[in-house]
Design an enzyme around this catalytic site. Structure first.
Site, PDB file in Angstrom:
ATOM      1  N   GLU A 259       5.491  19.867  56.317  1.00 32.80           N
ATOM      2  CA  GLU A 259       4.308  19.472  57.085  1.00 32.80           C
ATOM      3  C   GLU A 259       4.197  17.958  57.216  1.00 32.80           C
ATOM      4  OE1 GLU A 259       2.797  23.417  57.905  1.00 32.80           O
ATOM      5  OE2 GLU A 259       2.569  21.431  58.784  1.00 32.80           O
ATOM      6  N   ARG A 263       4.440  16.476  61.088  1.00 32.08           N
ATOM      7  CA  ARG A 263       3.187  15.923  61.615  1.00 32.08           C
ATOM      8  C   ARG A 263       3.147  14.400  61.483  1.00 32.08           C
ATOM      9  NH1 ARG A 263      -1.592  20.355  60.700  1.00 32.08           N
ATOM     10  NH2 ARG A 263      -0.344  22.014  59.807  1.00 32.08           N
ATOM     11  N   ASP A 393      11.454  30.229  62.188  1.00 33.55           N
ATOM     12  CA  ASP A 393      11.350  29.762  63.571  1.00 33.55           C
ATOM     13  C   ASP A 393      12.032  28.445  63.911  1.00 33.55           C
ATOM     14  OD1 ASP A 393       9.471  28.444  62.016  1.00 33.55           O
ATOM     15  OD2 ASP A 393       7.740  28.985  63.234  1.00 33.55           O
ATOM     16  N   GLU A 527       2.376  28.027  70.701  1.00 28.76           N
ATOM     17  CA  GLU A 527       3.721  28.506  71.020  1.00 28.76           C
ATOM     18  C   GLU A 527       3.836  29.174  72.391  1.00 28.76           C
ATOM     19  OE1 GLU A 527       3.346  27.593  66.918  1.00 28.76           O
ATOM     20  OE2 GLU A 527       2.194  29.073  68.073  1.00 28.76           O
ATOM     21  N   THR A 613       9.046  20.105  66.325  1.00 23.19           N
ATOM     22  CA  THR A 613       8.299  21.354  66.287  1.00 23.19           C
ATOM     23  C   THR A 613       6.792  21.155  66.212  1.00 23.19           C
ATOM     24  OG1 THR A 613       8.382  23.586  65.328  1.00 23.19           O
ATOM     25  CG2 THR A 613       8.286  21.713  63.783  1.00 23.19           C
TER      26      THR A 613
END
Length: 631
Positions: A259, A263, A393, A527, A613
Site C-alpha cells: 500500500e 499509493r 490481480d 476497476e 495499480t
C-alpha cells in the site's frame, strides 16, 4: 636450618621473603596490572588496542542478506536510525474492529506524531528550490527532467486548445461534471480531514487507520496527479504545500509494503514526472529506502509488513498463519522500484525487483498458474489458490506494463505475461449458461464460479496487451477483453443502484450478482471504469462512454453526501446505507479513469505513460536516440 613442621607455619619464599612481604608484593603487582588494563580500555582513543583483545561486533542479524542481494555494502540508510521515535501501537489497537484484510485497499494507518523532520527537505516556498540537507546529498541525481519531457511523443495534457473557446459539446460537459466531483471530494477532505489519511463524510472528520506505519496525508498524495491532470491549479498547490511543510517520514509504526508503494511512492513519482518539482522526487526516494528492510529474507521475496522503527519485517497474520507473502503485493513493485533507481541512481531498488522476477521464473508453477501464497523463506508455494482478483490481480498487470514501460524491451516480462494469460484462459476462463464470460478462482483444480470486483481490471489489461500478442491471437484477445468488460458491466446493471458488488457469482441459475450481504457492498472501487477507459481508447465504441456515464450518475445519486463521497453497504438497496469512507483511491483512480474516458486519447497518451495499480502515471522509457526502444 631445619624448620619444624608446625601447623600454620609458612616458610619464607626462595627469594627470602616472608609472609608479610610476599603479601605486600602481590598487592602491589595486582594494582599495577589493574592500572595498565584500565588505561587500555577506558582512556580515549584506545579502540585500536581494544581490537587486540576483543572480538569484532556481530552484524545485526538479517542485514547481511540485504547487502548480499544488493551486491554492495550496507549503508547507513539500511540501518536503524539512532534515537528512533517511540514505537506506534500495534495495528488495530485504536480500533478494535479493524483487522488487516486479504483484499487490497481495505486498511488504514494510524498516525504517529513525528519527532522532528531531520530527514525532510527544506523547501523554499515560492521559489521552487529544494535545499538539500547534508544527509540528502546522496539523493542528488543526474536525471535530466527537460530531456525526459522532450522525448514524450505527446503533450502531457493533450493537444486540446483553450476550452473557453471550445464548443459546449456533450463530452466536454460530461468531463466538466467529473472535474466538479473531484473538486467537491477534495474540498470536503480539505475542510474536514486535511492531513489525515481519509475523510469520513458522515461524521465530518478524518481517519488514520493502521496500514501506513504512521504516515499521514494518503488522500493528498493519492490526489496530486488527478488534481494536476484536471488543471485544478489552486487545489494542486494546496496539496503540494502540505507535502512540502507537513509530510514527515520519521514515523515508527508498521506499514504495508504494497500500500505504501502503490499509493505514496506511486503518487510522489507521478507528481514529479508531471511537474518536475524536486520535493516529490526526494520524498519518493526517502520513502523507498524505508521499505528496503521488507526484502530482508532468505529468498529476497519481501514480507508484507515492514516496521519503520526497527527495520524488522513480518508477513500478514492471515496469510497462511503468517508464513506467506502475497503474489499481488510482492509482484506489484516492479514499476515503481525501477523508477526509484532511475531518479536516485541507486541500483538497489532495481536489484530487489529483478530478484523477485528471478525467483518466480525458476519456481515450478502448477499448470502454468501462479498461486497467491509464496513462502519468503523457502521460496515454495504455500497453497494452490489462484485468483486474478484479490491476492493475485496486479501481479499480472505489472507484467504487461513492465513490457510497455521498457519501450518493449523487457522480453522476460512479456513472455511471463502471455504464458500466464494462456494458463488463465485454459484453466480459469468460463462462459455462463447466459453467455457471460468470467474468470473463476482456482483452488487446487476446483473452481469457485465467482468473480471479484478487483478482477474487473482484467478486461482493460487484456485489451492493453492485445497489440503485442502473436498475430493470430490479437483479435481473440480484443474480443475476450470486451466480453469480460461486458460481464463486469452486467454486475452493475443487475443491481438496484447500478453500482457493482464486491463479488458476484455464477451458480444456481443466478449470474453476475452477489449471493450474500457480505459481498454486496461497493466502496467506490475503480476497476470497472478502468476497463471502460482502456476499451474506449482501443475501440472508440461509444458504449463505453455510455456505461461510464451510468456510473457517474449512480455515484452522484447514491454515494454523494453533504460532505464528500461514501461507499454503500448494499448495492441492491435503493436506500443507501453509507459506510462513512471516502477512499483515497476514489480520487486517485475512479475519478481519474472517468475523466480520461471523456478526454482525448493524447491526454496521458498510452504511448508515453503506463498507470500503476493506483492509476498513477509513470513514463515509458523512450531512448534518447530514437524515442523508441531503450531499456
Amino acid at each position: 636450618m631445619l624448620m619444624r613442621k608446625v601447623p600454620g607455619f609458612v616458610p619464607a619464599s626462595p627469594w627470602g621473603l616472608r609472609l608479610p612481604h610476599k603479601f605486600l608484593f602481590l598487592l602491589f603487582l595486582s594494582g599495577l596490572v589493574t592500572l595498565c588494563f584500565g588505561a587500555l580500555f577506558l582512556l580515549p582513543n584506545s579502540s585500536r588496542l581494544k581490537r587486540l583483545f576483543l572480538a569484532p561486533r556481530t552484524q545485526q542479524p538479517g542485514l547481511e542478506v540485504v547487502a548480499q542481494v544488493a551486491g554492495h555494502p550496507l549503508t547507513r540508510e539500511q540501518e536503524s536510525p539512532p534515537n528512533p521515535a517511540p514505537a506506534a501501537p500495534a495495528p488495530g489497537e485504536d480500533d478494535p474492529s479493524s483487522q488487516a484484510s486479504p483484499h487490497r485497499r481495505k486498511g488504514w494507518p494510524r498516525r504517529t506524531r513525528p519527532t522532528g523532520s531531520r530527514e525532510e527537505a527544506t523547501v523554499a516556498r515560492g521559489s521552487g528550490v529544494v535545499v538539500l540537507r547534508p544527509q540528502e546529498e546522496s539523493i542528488r541525481s543526474s536525471f535530466d527532467f527537460n530531456a525526459f519531457r522532450s522525448r514524450l511523443r505527446h503533450p502531457v495534457l493533450g493537444t486540446r486548445g483553450d476550452e473557453s473557446m471550445e464548443p459546449q459539446s456533450l463530452v466536454r460537459t460530461q468531463r466538466e461534471k467529473i472535474k466538479e466531483m473531484m473538486q467537491f471530494a477534495w474540498q470536503s477532505y480539505k475542510r474536514y480531514a486535511m492531513g489525515k489519511n481519509e475523510l469520513r463524510p458522515l461524521t465530518k472528520d478524518g481517519y488514520e487507520g493502521s496500514m501506513f506505519g504512521g504516515l499521514s496525508g494518503a488522500t493528498i498524495i493519492d490526489s496530486l496527479d488527478t488534481l494536476h491532470l484536471m488543471e485544478l491549479k489552486e487545489e494542486f498547490q494546496e496539496a503540494k504545500a502540505w507535502v512540502e511543510e507537513s509530510f514527515h517520514l520519521n514515523v515508527s509504526g508498521e506499514a504495508s509494503l504494497f500500500e505504501v508503494n502503490i499509493r505514496y511512492i506511486g503518487g510522489l513519482l507521478s507528481a514529479f514526472y508531471l511537474t518536475g518539482e524536486e520535493v516529490f522526487r526526494i520524498k519518493a526516494i526517502q520513502l523507498g529506502e524505508k521499505l528496503l528492510p521488507a526484502f530482508n529474507t532468505p529468498t529476497g521475496i519481501p514480507k508484507g509488513v515492514v516496521n519503520f522503527k526497527s527495520g524488522s519485517n513480518r508477513s500478514w497474520g492471515w496469510a497462511m498463519a503468517g508464513s506467506s507473502s502475497i503474489l499481488a503485493e510482492f509482484g506489484s513493485l516492479h514499476l515503481e522500484f525501477l523508477h526509484l533507481t532511475e531518479l536516485s541512481g541507486n541500483q538497489v531498488f532495481a536489484e530487489k525487483v529483478r530478484n523477485i522476477r528471478k525467483v518466480l521464473r525458476k519456481i515450478d508453477k502448477p499448470f502454468g498458474l501462479y498461486p497467491n501464497f509464496l513462502s519468503p523463506v523457502s521460496g515454495n508455494w504455500m497453497q494452490h489458490h489462484v485468483s486474478v482478483g484479490g491476492l493475485g490481480d496486479s501481479f499480472y498487470e505489472y507484467l504487461i506494463k513492465s513490457w510497455l514501460m521498457s519501450a518493449k524491451t523487457d522480453t522476460e516480462a512479456k513472455d511471463m505475461y502471455y504464458e500466464a494469460l494462456e494458463a488463465i484462459e485454459t484453466h480459469l476462463l468460463n462462459v455462463s449458461p447466459g453467455g457471460l464470460t468470467y474468470i473463476a478462482e482456482w483452488r487446487g483444480g476446483i473452481l469457485d464460479h465467482k468473480m471479484g470486483h478487483l478482477a474487473c481490471f482484467s478486461g482493460g489489461m487484456i485489451a492493453l496487451g492485445a497489440e503485442d500478442a502473436k498475430e493470430e491471437k490479437r483479435a481473440h484477445y480484443r474480443e475476450l477483453a470486451a466480453q469480460i468488460t461486458k460481464t463486469c458491466h452486467e454486475s452493475y446493471a443487475r443491481s438496484d443502484t447500478k453500482l457493482g458488488p464486491e463479488a458476484f457469482w455464477f451458480n444456481s441459475g443466478r449470474e453476475a450478482v452477489a449471493t450474500q450481504m457480505s459481498e454486496s457492498y461497493y466502496i467506490l472501487r475503480p476497476e470497472v471504469v478502468e476497463s471502460y477507459m482502456y476499451l474506449w481508447r482501443q475501440t472508440h465504441n461509444p458504449i463505453y462512454r455510455e456505461w461510464g456515464w451510468e456510473v457517474v450518475m449512480a455515484l452522484e445519486k447514491y454515494c454523494r453526501t453533504e460532505a464528500g463521497f461514501s461507499g454503500i453497504q448494499d448495492v441492491y438497496s435503493k436506500v443507501p446505507n453509507h459506510d462513512n469512507k471516502q477512499q483515497t483511491f476514489f480520487l486517485a483512480e475512479t475519478l481519474k479513469y472517468l475523466y480520461l474516458l471523456f478526454s482525448e486519447d493524447d491526454m496521458l497518451s498510452l504511448e508515453d505513460w503506463v498507470f500503476n495499480t493506483e492509476a498513477h502515471p509513470l513514463p515509458v522509457n523512450h531512448s534518447d536516440s530514437s524515442g523508441r526502444g531503450g531499456g
